[in-house]
Design a protein around this motif. Structure first.
Motif, short mmCIF file in Angstrom:
data_model
loop_
_atom_site.label_atom_id
_atom_site.label_comp_id
_atom_site.label_asym_id
_atom_site.label_seq_id
_atom_site.Cartn_x
_atom_site.Cartn_y
_atom_site.Cartn_z
N GLU A 5 0.80 2.65 10.35
CA GLU A 5 1.01 1.63 9.33
C GLU A 5 1.29 2.30 7.99
OE1 GLU A 5 -0.76 -1.91 9.35
OE2 GLU A 5 -1.31 -1.91 11.44
N GLY A 6 2.22 3.26 8.03
CA GLY A 6 2.49 4.07 6.85
C GLY A 6 2.97 3.28 5.64
N MET A 7 3.79 2.25 5.88
CA MET A 7 4.32 1.48 4.75
C MET A 7 3.21 0.72 4.03
SD MET A 7 7.43 -1.16 4.76
CE MET A 7 7.23 -2.66 3.86
N LEU A 8 2.32 0.10 4.78
CA LEU A 8 1.22 -0.63 4.14
C LEU A 8 0.26 0.31 3.42
CD1 LEU A 8 0.40 -3.44 6.71
CD2 LEU A 8 1.43 -3.66 4.45
N TYR A 9 0.00 1.47 4.02
CA TYR A 9 -0.84 2.45 3.33
C TYR A 9 -0.15 2.98 2.08
CZ TYR A 9 -4.57 2.63 6.75
OH TYR A 9 -5.64 2.31 7.53
#
Length: 120
Positions: free
Chosen positions: A60-64
């Motif tokens: 979930e790289g984008m949300l992080y």
């Protein structure tokens, strides 16, 4: 750097940062408190970066990344609020932005997999 990637350590640095921010906001001459708060900003950023790198394992790289950006914006708005107050200029807009970005970061932080689920 694994000991830095703990959610409880990051939350503790945020709580200390918020307490120091409100103490500095309430004081007439918050020079020392402001310097301690700037040191706490570094702890917040380092622990946040460690959690960000650990969060890449969850897919979930984008949300992080959005949470990391919101956290940096909170720190920036906190600093701008204190500087505007020190210069005697109106700072209400920056104070509102502190709360807006803080609640965005708080929501994302608790929603993401490494966060604490209060409803479970």
């Amino acid at each position: 750097m694994d000991f830095l990637a703990r959610t409880d350590f990051h939350i503790t640095t945020w709580v200390v940062g918020l307490i120091l921010f409100f103490v500095a906001l309430a004081m007439a001459n918050p020079k020392v408190v402001h310097m301690i708060l700037r040191l706490d900003y570094l702890f917040i950023i380092v622990t946040g970066m460690a959690l960000f790198m650990k969060g890449m394992d969850y897919g979930e790289g984008m949300l992080y990344g959005m949470k990391f950006l919101a956290g940096i914006l909170v720190i920036g708005m906190m600093e701008m609020t204190l500087v505007k107050k020190k210069k005697g200029k109106p700072y209400t807009t920056f104070l509102v932005l502190v709360f807006v970005f803080f609640f965005i970061a708080l929501f994302l932080g608790f929603k993401l997999p490494m966060g604490i689920n209060f409803l479970a």
